[in-house]
Design a protein around this motif. Sequence first.
Motif, PDB file in Angstrom:
ATOM      1  N   GLN A  28       2.690  18.237  -1.102  1.00 13.30           N
ATOM      2  CA  GLN A  28       3.548  17.559  -0.528  1.00 13.30           C
ATOM      3  C   GLN A  28       4.482  17.099  -1.750  1.00 13.30           C
ATOM      4  N   ILE A  29       5.856  17.567  -1.873  1.00 16.67           N
ATOM      5  CA  ILE A  29       6.491  17.365  -2.948  1.00 16.67           C
ATOM      6  C   ILE A  29       7.626  16.151  -2.341  1.00 16.67           C
ATOM      7  N   GLY A  30       7.581  15.051  -2.747  1.00 16.42           N
ATOM      8  CA  GLY A  30       8.466  14.088  -2.178  1.00 16.42           C
ATOM      9  C   GLY A  30       9.539  13.749  -3.090  1.00 16.42           C
ATOM     10  N   HIS A  31      10.478  13.255  -2.780  1.00 19.93           N
ATOM     11  CA  HIS A  31      11.656  12.716  -3.487  1.00 19.93           C
ATOM     12  C   HIS A  31      12.307  11.731  -2.774  1.00 19.93           C
ATOM     13  N   SER A  32      12.350  10.466  -3.385  1.00 21.17           N
ATOM     14  CA  SER A  32      12.804   9.228  -2.603  1.00 21.17           C
ATOM     15  C   SER A  32      14.006   8.600  -3.433  1.00 21.17           C
ATOM     16  N   THR A  33      15.210   8.334  -2.904  1.00 23.06           N
ATOM     17  CA  THR A  33      16.131   7.477  -3.428  1.00 23.06           C
ATOM     18  C   THR A  33      16.246   6.229  -2.888  1.00 23.06           C
ATOM     19  N   THR A  34      16.136   5.132  -3.561  1.00 21.09           N
ATOM     20  CA  THR A  34      15.925   3.791  -3.176  1.00 21.09           C
ATOM     21  C   THR A  34      16.897   2.777  -3.646  1.00 21.09           C
ATOM     22  N   GLU A  35      17.459   1.959  -2.814  1.00 20.90           N
ATOM     23  CA  GLU A  35      18.400   0.888  -3.305  1.00 20.90           C
ATOM     24  C   GLU A  35      17.703  -0.109  -2.393  1.00 20.90           C
ATOM     25  N   LEU A  36      17.326  -1.201  -3.207  1.00 20.20           N
ATOM     26  CA  LEU A  36      16.858  -2.218  -2.430  1.00 20.20           C
ATOM     27  C   LEU A  36      17.380  -3.656  -3.074  1.00 20.20           C
ATOM     28  N   ALA A  37      17.526  -4.681  -2.276  1.00 22.57           N
ATOM     29  CA  ALA A  37      17.858  -6.006  -2.667  1.00 22.57           C
ATOM     30  C   ALA A  37      17.119  -6.862  -1.527  1.00 22.57           C
ATOM     31  N   ILE A  38      15.996  -7.146  -1.790  1.00 22.61           N
ATOM     32  CA  ILE A  38      15.047  -7.847  -0.694  1.00 22.61           C
ATOM     33  C   ILE A  38      14.164  -8.969  -1.139  1.00 22.61           C
ATOM     34  N   ASP A  92      17.751 -14.799  -0.533  1.00 24.31           N
ATOM     35  CA  ASP A  92      16.491 -14.162  -1.525  1.00 24.31           C
ATOM     36  C   ASP A  92      16.542 -12.854  -1.707  1.00 24.31           C
ATOM     37  N   THR A  93      16.776 -12.332  -2.722  1.00 25.28           N
ATOM     38  CA  THR A  93      16.832 -10.703  -3.129  1.00 25.28           C
ATOM     39  C   THR A  93      16.170 -10.642  -4.373  1.00 25.28           C
ATOM     40  N   SER A  94      15.035 -11.352  -4.414  1.00 23.50           N
ATOM     41  CA  SER A  94      14.219 -11.066  -5.675  1.00 23.50           C
ATOM     42  C   SER A  94      13.538  -9.772  -6.182  1.00 23.50           C
ATOM     43  N   SER A  95      13.426  -8.876  -4.938  1.00 23.94           N
ATOM     44  CA  SER A  95      13.184  -7.742  -5.179  1.00 23.94           C
ATOM     45  C   SER A  95      14.378  -6.703  -5.216  1.00 23.94           C
ATOM     46  N   ARG A  96      14.355  -6.156  -6.352  1.00 23.68           N
ATOM     47  CA  ARG A  96      15.784  -5.363  -6.682  1.00 23.68           C
ATOM     48  C   ARG A  96      15.437  -3.887  -7.231  1.00 23.68           C
ATOM     49  N   PHE A  97      15.881  -3.012  -6.890  1.00 24.41           N
ATOM     50  CA  PHE A  97      15.601  -1.447  -7.318  1.00 24.41           C
ATOM     51  C   PHE A  97      16.519  -0.597  -7.026  1.00 24.41           C
ATOM     52  N   GLY A 115     -20.445  11.094   7.515  1.00 27.18           N
ATOM     53  CA  GLY A 115     -20.041  10.157   6.481  1.00 27.18           C
ATOM     54  C   GLY A 115     -19.116  11.045   5.627  1.00 27.18           C
ATOM     55  N   GLY A 116     -18.478  10.242   4.829  1.00 29.06           N
ATOM     56  CA  GLY A 116     -17.352  10.914   3.753  1.00 29.06           C
ATOM     57  C   GLY A 116     -16.475   9.812   3.156  1.00 29.06           C
ATOM     58  N   PHE A 117     -15.663  10.389   2.121  1.00 31.44           N
ATOM     59  CA  PHE A 117     -14.831   9.584   1.351  1.00 31.44           C
ATOM     60  C   PHE A 117     -13.539  10.089   1.661  1.00 31.44           C
ATOM     61  N   TYR A 118     -12.445   9.104   1.557  1.00 26.26           N
ATOM     62  CA  TYR A 118     -11.416   9.015   1.986  1.00 26.26           C
ATOM     63  C   TYR A 118     -10.376   8.362   0.975  1.00 26.26           C
ATOM     64  N   SER A 119      -9.035   8.712   1.031  1.00 22.52           N
ATOM     65  CA  SER A 119      -8.068   7.963   0.190  1.00 22.52           C
ATOM     66  C   SER A 119      -6.668   7.872   0.919  1.00 22.52           C
ATOM     67  N   ARG A 120      -5.822   6.957   0.563  1.00 23.32           N
ATOM     68  CA  ARG A 120      -4.540   6.802   0.785  1.00 23.32           C
ATOM     69  C   ARG A 120      -3.603   6.594  -0.261  1.00 23.32           C
ATOM     70  N   PRO A 121      -2.562   7.291  -0.494  1.00 25.07           N
ATOM     71  CA  PRO A 121      -1.977   7.357  -1.934  1.00 25.07           C
ATOM     72  C   PRO A 121      -1.066   6.078  -1.646  1.00 25.07           C
ATOM     73  N   PRO A 122      -0.778   5.586  -3.073  1.00 30.23           N
ATOM     74  CA  PRO A 122       0.315   4.546  -2.913  1.00 30.23           C
ATOM     75  C   PRO A 122       1.610   5.017  -2.416  1.00 30.23           C
ATOM     76  N   GLU A 123       2.027   4.733  -1.219  1.00 28.62           N
ATOM     77  CA  GLU A 123       3.458   5.167  -0.597  1.00 28.62           C
ATOM     78  C   GLU A 123       4.033   4.203   0.464  1.00 28.62           C
ATOM     79  N   PHE A 124       3.212   3.077   0.608  1.00 30.41           N
ATOM     80  CA  PHE A 124       3.539   2.249   1.546  1.00 30.41           C
ATOM     81  C   PHE A 124       4.662   1.340   0.958  1.00 30.41           C
ATOM     82  N   GLN A 125       5.815   0.945   1.855  1.00 29.98           N
ATOM     83  CA  GLN A 125       6.834   0.022   1.301  1.00 29.98           C
ATOM     84  C   GLN A 125       7.219   0.504  -0.067  1.00 29.98           C
ATOM     85  N   SER A 126       7.263  -0.193  -1.051  1.00 28.90           N
ATOM     86  CA  SER A 126       7.855   0.151  -2.373  1.00 28.90           C
ATOM     87  C   SER A 126       6.489   0.329  -3.351  1.00 28.90           C
ATOM     88  N   GLU A 127       5.507   0.740  -2.861  1.00 30.30           N
ATOM     89  CA  GLU A 127       4.325   1.015  -3.766  1.00 30.30           C
ATOM     90  C   GLU A 127       4.679   2.185  -4.547  1.00 30.30           C
TER      91      GLU A 127
END
Lengths: 231, 701
Positions: B374-384, B401-406, B468-480
């Motif tokens: 899964q090749i992903g590319h994201s362009t982000t502009e945020l002021a939140i 409040d726009t303390s998170s900016r990118f 039984g098993g092992f699972y994982s979720r990549p950091p991709e939620f919100q601005s992770e």
Amino acid sequence: MRVLVVVLALAAGCTEDVDPAWQLDHDRVIAIRATPSRIVSGEVAQIDALLGRAGEAPIEADPMTAMVVEPTVLASTLTRQGTRWRVTAPGPTELAAARSELGLEADAPVPLRVRMTFPYANNVTKTGLKVIWLGEHAENPVLSPIFVEGVDRTMATMLTVAPLTDVPLEVEFDETYVVNWLTSCGTMHDFDLARSYLRVEVEDDQSGTLGVVVRDELGGVAWQMFSITAE
Amino acid sequence: MIDNLGRPIRKVTVSVEGTFDDVVTDKDGTFEIVAPMGATLIVSSDRHGVSLATVDGPELPDIVLLIDLASEEIIVSSEAPIVAPGAAVLDREQLNRIPGTGGDIVRALTAMPGVVNTQLPLGYSGVVIRGASPQDSKVLIDDFEIPILFHPFGFRAVVPTESIKSLSFIPGGFDVAYGRSSSGIVKLETRAGSENRSTQAEFSMIDSGVVAQGPIGEKTRYMFALRRSFIDFFLPLFIPDTVDLSLTTVPQYWDGQLRVDHEVNSKWSVMASSVGTTDLFELFTTQDEDSKAKRFYSRTRFLRLTAGAKYHDGPWQANLALSGMISDLDAQIGLYQRLKVVTELVTPRVTVTRSEEKAFGLKDVVWSSGAEAQIGHSTTELAIPLERREGEPFPPYDPKDTSSRFKGSVWFPDFAAWSSVAASFDKRFRVTTGVRADMFARSGEVRIQPRSELQIKITPAWTARFNGGFYSRPPEFQSENLQKDLNAERSQQLMMGLEYAPFLGLRIQGSTYYTYRTSLITHNADNTLGNNGRGESKGFELLAMGTNGTWFGFLGYSYSNSSRIDGPGAMPRLFDYDQPHSLNAALSWKKGHWQIGGRFNLYSGLPSTPVIGAEFDSDRNLHIPTPGAINSDRAPMHHQLDVRIDYTWKWGPTVLLVFLDVQNVYLNDSIVTYFYSYDYTQKSAFESLPLVPSLGVRGTL
């Protein structure tokens, strides 16, 4: 999305069991003022506040207690004279030490963060925070003119409006200013816009207080209150 | 009674209109019934729907029944394979018999044990499984992820019911072919076009749409669906003039699907599909539409295109697919806050399966391997404002409040490979074991995830499963994904299930589970993100479904407890979506023109964090709340009864269906959650929605 839902609920009037933000008939600190809002070395700023009170008209009052939250190196700039609290801007050396504590650039204005308390009935106190900016000078905004039904009523102390009528209210500030229209008589619409309107229904209180509070981007604040009657 | 190929149809119910007498066709498709000349016969079957015939003599000519589009290609749930304890393949027609969905099959997910139940779907994807966070579960269409499952406010899924072939709900324990999720998976499979050309139109108060399908030549079939919201035409009528609100664009959406299937030869078939949506919303919290400070704007769009090929030759089977998606989120609040994220994804995927009746002394051996990128590319502009993480108190609304900016773009290439083998040791024991490796290249993390299941056929009717098993979720939620050093959230899942299926049409399954979660992403003290949290979920689920054609019954119950610790020294607390009890019981009766059903819901309210004080910040003109213990309050239990009535009849060549789906018929107004006044001195309750009716008409030509 939650913000949106809450805003929609507030806008749609789904919150009858809580007081809206424009209601003056409510115990609250409405605004805290430093005069002037920004001071250079040697200047003095006086602190006072506008307090809303349930069942009574709002009053201007001095803080009961006040203390510097940060920067701690400037704690001594806050002093009390009688009932009044004042901040004296220190010299360049103290300001430089404060900038160092806060991680600010040289010559940047220094925010002096002050926490204060205000007394209310039944031994209840309400707390408020105010930043007094040190190292540059700025005055509070000037609240004039204030139009009620298209007429400048800045100098008035009492207003009479017609019930069951949309009463236009206006101050001339752009959207970089925060304007709040407040009342304990009738219902305020668009209370946080420069152009607002008041409507007094039959079941509303027919007299009370109408007020307007304006904040600028430099920490300045100004307010004016009127007695109002609907008849 | 015959079908379009002249074959007799058995078990078709025939009744005389206006009477209660009915008979059923025998194996030759024949029947006898007493009826006056000229009477209308109502002919109905689950597979062929409802038709009418007129009595014009003692012996009627052949009645030809065509397959009902609404029930074609239905997977009967009691025959569908279960992929893990607690999992189910949702049968489209049966779920259409569950009231309270407003005619949307996907919303019936809330009836499934393990899914957090509320009146409207929750979270950004709309599905919260086993009390975890919404982002811990994945929603797949034709095996590929989509960013949202529901249109805003949750009234409708982004894919209409008629475009769905099947819906699989796997609350945990899914096999190695699926990943990037630490909780559960919801899988939608779009339907291929039918053998017969048809057009179907549906109108309801919420939206209207059209589905067209049929053959192109002998080897190609198509399905096309398009839908647009209607609610934006009605909603403004219900807003009083006195409200300080201007809805310039009431929640408005479009969605569309296109699927083309082509059979190349006996071994190869290919398909291409697309799924896309556009959601638009704009309002001013004033009647003055020039006031930009009071403007809320949101537009969400995504388009996923998939091309796939299937190969089947003897023991070999292969699936090859290439999918791409572009999504665009644009949100603006007032003068200062803005969030714009454009994401492009390309996902190639291949699976190869070989089946052997016997190998190495084992039976029914199935070996399967696959890989995807899964090749992903994201362009982000945020002021939140600083984004709120799970469990954190809601901050006061501060439009400045726009303390998170990118502003910038990031690449996040992820790769995965897996292999599994399933085999039966004898008639009773079957084992599936496999391993999946995920590489999240942005952080350079590699996760090796073994998973296994043991299935024991105790008797022909009873089956036990251990998983039984092992699972994982990549950091991709919100601005992770803006932070490069974040690792995936991980979980270890253990499950045990027991299934009882004494005969076709009845299945009862119970399962219990324990999930241990680590590396949960939380805020550090400096407001950066870190993998500091851990937590656990445990519970029990029961699902029973039974049908005999006329009657359909459904019972689902789940008990769940989900708690977590957000970092060293932090106190344990509940997850935001911890819902201890959820009960759903539905009963539906279907005969002739009519289908009538009811569904009773009883479920726990969700936790919330009380505010124990506040301090006024004069310069920001807001009150800063002091939170109490996190999620230490809980909304009370909610219960409601939903009712659905369907009436079907034939009008010329058109089969018409009218449905009325009413949620909360006895107007229970229990509390959903609490909110505070602007200064946090007063507390008020959001009550559940009152009566929610949904009326619709569907015509099939």
